[in-house]
Design an enzyme around this catalytic site. Structure first.
Site, PDB file in Angstrom:
ATOM      1  N   LYS A 201       6.033  58.670  59.658  1.00  0.00           N
ATOM      2  CA  LYS A 201       5.500  58.842  61.010  1.00  0.00           C
ATOM      3  C   LYS A 201       6.658  58.955  61.984  1.00  0.00           C
ATOM      4  O   LYS A 201       7.483  58.052  62.095  1.00  0.00           O
ATOM      5  CB  LYS A 201       4.611  57.654  61.376  1.00  0.00           C
ATOM      6  CG  LYS A 201       4.090  57.753  62.805  1.00  0.00           C
ATOM      7  CD  LYS A 201       3.053  56.698  63.097  1.00  0.00           C
ATOM      8  CE  LYS A 201       2.612  56.767  64.556  1.00  0.00           C
ATOM      9  NZ  LYS A 201       1.603  55.758  64.860  1.00  0.00           N
ATOM     10  N   LYS A 253       2.983  62.566  59.628  1.00  0.00           N
ATOM     11  CA  LYS A 253       2.446  62.704  60.979  1.00  0.00           C
ATOM     12  C   LYS A 253       3.572  62.892  61.976  1.00  0.00           C
ATOM     13  O   LYS A 253       4.545  62.161  61.890  1.00  0.00           O
ATOM     14  CB  LYS A 253       1.666  61.422  61.298  1.00  0.00           C
ATOM     15  CG  LYS A 253       1.116  61.350  62.688  1.00  0.00           C
ATOM     16  CD  LYS A 253       0.463  60.020  62.894  1.00  0.00           C
ATOM     17  CE  LYS A 253       0.029  59.951  64.333  1.00  0.00           C
ATOM     18  NZ  LYS A 253      -0.219  58.620  64.758  1.00  0.00           N
TER      19      LYS A 253
END
Ligand code: PBG
Length: 328
Positions: A201, A253
């Protein structure tokens, strides 16, 4: 003259369909949803046209609609009343807190007709807006205290499991979060609760609209715990660590700026790989199509197809319900 002619396989819709490699399917899509405390009507999110903070009632309705569309899962985020936020995110572990309440509502409404997932992170519930609790390092700098945060995540995941979440999704990028959550779940008999780890992330500016969606009070940034967009190798290490700690699904992400990372992770991961088409990706498509600059539906389909082609088994997208309708 002998020309080699790849165009043969593009000549009609039927032949293109025959040879198409990547197919996003409704069952691969997961819809992120927001339930908010203290509202009596669903609230529009100004930077994410078409996305709402739900009331208990509208959450049920939207969840049923998503299930009817055949989507694979629902990822729930909680938005507490501003006055309920504090430095340690007390509401996050309150069984009656808004997120846990929302999970119970989903469990009662849709049961096992889809997969109920919950965001396991403190940022929606802290008054400072960070994903963990604050502390100081040995030099006296203010930091997000990794190990103190892990204890909060373990409690949070347990409450989510008790409320009926089948998947918990730690998104705070604390070191060791998957291992500690696994241990906590197992010790209470939740061996079958799945951990979807936000493994790679990035500290991305494309989360901007999400901060609106959850009424975030963050000052500063998350650069000291989320990844630097410059780095690729680090993602493989993060994924490896999460796998060793017991992650059942790993995630990359955001999606669009990080398709190279997604490809690399998909090539090596022994578990399913998810990608999150984040709020800023959604907002860009919405804004440009509202201005008439792009064809909305085609851009949505192309973005989901590209994420799938780059290797995602599962796609989190605010378009899940709508796109599932087209894809069926
Ligand atoms: C953290 C979390 C965030 C998002 C999902 N989980 C925000 C952040 O890390 O700052 C962003 C999702 C999006 O932008 O759509 N709870």
């Amino acid at each position: 003259m002998s020309v080699i002619r790849p165009r043969r396989l593009r000549s009609t819709p039927a032949v293109r369909r025959l040879v198409a490699e990547a197919h996003p399917r409704p069952e691969n899509l997961v819809l992120p949803m927001f339930i908010a405390d203290g509202i009596s009507e669903p609230q529009k999110i100004s930077t994410m046209p078409g996305v709402f903070q739900h009331t208990e009632e509208s959450l049920k309705y939207a969840a049923e609609e998503a299930v009817r569309a055949g989507i694979g899962g629902l990822m729930l985020f909680g938005v507490p009343a501003q006055e309920d936020k504090d430095s340690i995110a007390t509401v996050a572990t309150d069984p009656q807190g808004i997120l846990n309440k929302g999970i119970r509502i989903l469990r009662e409404t849709i049961g096992d007709d889809s997969v109920i997932m919950a965001d396991t992170c403190l940022d929606e519930f802290t008054d400072h807006g960070h994903c963990g609790v604050l502390g100081h390092d040995a030099m006296g700098r203010e930091i997000v205290d990794n190990d103190a945060t892990l204890l909060r995540y373990a409690d949070m995941a347990l409450e989510q499991a008790r409320a009926g979440a089948q998947v918990v999704a730690p998104s705070g990028m604390m070191d060791g979060q998957v291992a500690l959550i696994r241990e906590a779940l197992d010790s209470e008999g939740f061996e079958d609760v799945i951990i979807l780890a936000y493994s790679a992330k990035y500290a991305s500016a494309f989360y901007g609209p999400f901060r609106d969606a959850v009424g975030s009070t963050l000052h500063g940034d998350r650069n000291a715990y989320q990844q630097d967009p410059s780095n690729a190798r680090e993602s493989l290490r993060e994924v490896e660590l999460d796998l060793a700690e017991g992650a059942d699904i790993v995630m990359v992400k955001p999606a669009f700026g990080f398709l190279d990372i997604l490809r690399e992770v998909a090539d090596t991961s022994p578990v399913p790989v998810a990608a999150y088409q984040v709020s800023g990706e959604y907002a860009m498509i919405e804004a440009a199509s509202a201005a008439g600059y792009i064809d909305r539906r085609r851009c949505i389909e192309e973005s989901l197809t590209s994420i799938r082609r780059a290797g995602a088994d599962i796609i989190l997208t605010y378009y899940a319900t709508e796109a599932a309708g087209w894809l069926r």
